[in-house]
Design an enzyme around this catalytic site. Structure first.
Site, mmCIF file in Angstrom:
data_model
loop_
_atom_site.group_PDB
_atom_site.id
_atom_site.type_symbol
_atom_site.label_atom_id
_atom_site.label_comp_id
_atom_site.label_asym_id
_atom_site.label_seq_id
_atom_site.Cartn_x
_atom_site.Cartn_y
_atom_site.Cartn_z
ATOM 1 N N HIS A 16 -0.825 3.613 -14.950
ATOM 2 C CA HIS A 16 0.007 3.983 -16.378
ATOM 3 C C HIS A 16 0.684 2.708 -16.895
ATOM 4 C CE1 HIS A 16 3.176 6.849 -15.242
ATOM 5 N NE2 HIS A 16 2.820 5.875 -14.209
ATOM 6 N N CYS A 25 8.796 1.477 -15.440
ATOM 7 C CA CYS A 25 7.746 2.452 -15.049
ATOM 8 C C CYS A 25 6.951 2.364 -16.876
ATOM 9 C CB CYS A 25 7.602 3.704 -15.648
ATOM 10 S SG CYS A 25 8.336 3.885 -13.880
ATOM 11 N N HIS A 29 1.271 0.161 -13.626
ATOM 12 C CA HIS A 29 1.547 0.525 -12.319
ATOM 13 C C HIS A 29 0.777 1.293 -12.233
ATOM 14 C CE1 HIS A 29 4.554 3.176 -14.265
ATOM 15 N NE2 HIS A 29 4.694 3.665 -13.501
ATOM 16 N N HIS A 31 -0.252 5.082 -9.071
ATOM 17 C CA HIS A 31 0.001 5.803 -7.833
ATOM 18 C C HIS A 31 -0.945 6.610 -7.432
ATOM 19 C CE1 HIS A 31 3.750 6.225 -9.940
ATOM 20 N NE2 HIS A 31 3.526 5.916 -11.010
ATOM 21 N N HIS A 75 -8.990 5.763 -10.168
ATOM 22 C CA HIS A 75 -9.104 4.935 -10.919
ATOM 23 C C HIS A 75 -9.461 4.341 -12.340
ATOM 24 C CE1 HIS A 75 -9.630 4.263 -6.247
ATOM 25 N NE2 HIS A 75 -8.826 3.544 -6.003
ATOM 26 N N GLU A 136 3.607 12.353 -7.874
ATOM 27 C CA GLU A 136 3.375 10.799 -7.854
ATOM 28 C C GLU A 136 3.996 9.478 -7.285
ATOM 29 O OE1 GLU A 136 4.372 9.803 -11.808
ATOM 30 O OE2 GLU A 136 5.774 8.864 -11.166
#
Length: 149
Positions: A16, A25, A29, A31, A75, A136
């Site tokens: 995201h 952020c 990137h 998680h 994904h 996260e």
């Protein structure tokens, strides 16, 4: 009969970007998310029911959460559809990438609210969604509790 809470854990990989955010952020990137789903209800008391003694079959809960959350987000990359990331999202989609445009800023807090609404709609009427925990990173998570809402 007593109310019992049961929890099933799920994991998925999602990327995201937080448009307008004033930190790292804002960049795309990803998680390795861990999602804990807890439901509450009374175990089935009918000894003729194949699910006798269960609040819900863990396999049934797994199907609901995989259909509504895991298989959709795994994904994928999430972007708020109301940001300039829309152009980037369309470019990625045109290259065969899995992109999801949300109605909200794709933070863990907003994601867990979205998940709660989707999961609640699919649960049998005999039980309620008690809580969700979306981890996260190793040290950061967002929680949703029915009692708070």
């Amino acid at each position: 009969m007593s109310n019992i809470r049961i929890t099933k854990l799920f994991s998925f990989e999602t990327g995201h970007a937080l448009h307008g955010y004033d930190g790292k952020c804002k960049n795309i990137h990803g998680h390795s998310y861990q999602l804990s789903v807890t439901v509450i209800g009374k175990p089935i008391s009918d000894s003729n029911d194949p699910k006798y003694g269960m609040v819900i079959d863990f396999g049934d809960l797994k199907k609901i959460v995989k259909d509504e959350v895991v298989d959709v987000l795994d994904h994928a990359t999430l972007f708020n559809k109301n940001t300039p990331h829309l152009e980037l999202a369309k470019e990625l989609q045109s290259r065969g990438m899995k992109v999801i445009l949300t109605d909200y800023q794709p933070t863990s807090e907003m994601m867990v609210i979205d998940f709660a609404e989707k999961i609640k709609k699919r649960l049998p009427k005999e039980m309620q969604l008690h809580s969700l925990r979306l981890q996260e990173t190793n040290t950061c998570f967002a929680e949703w509790f029915a009692s708070d809402n």
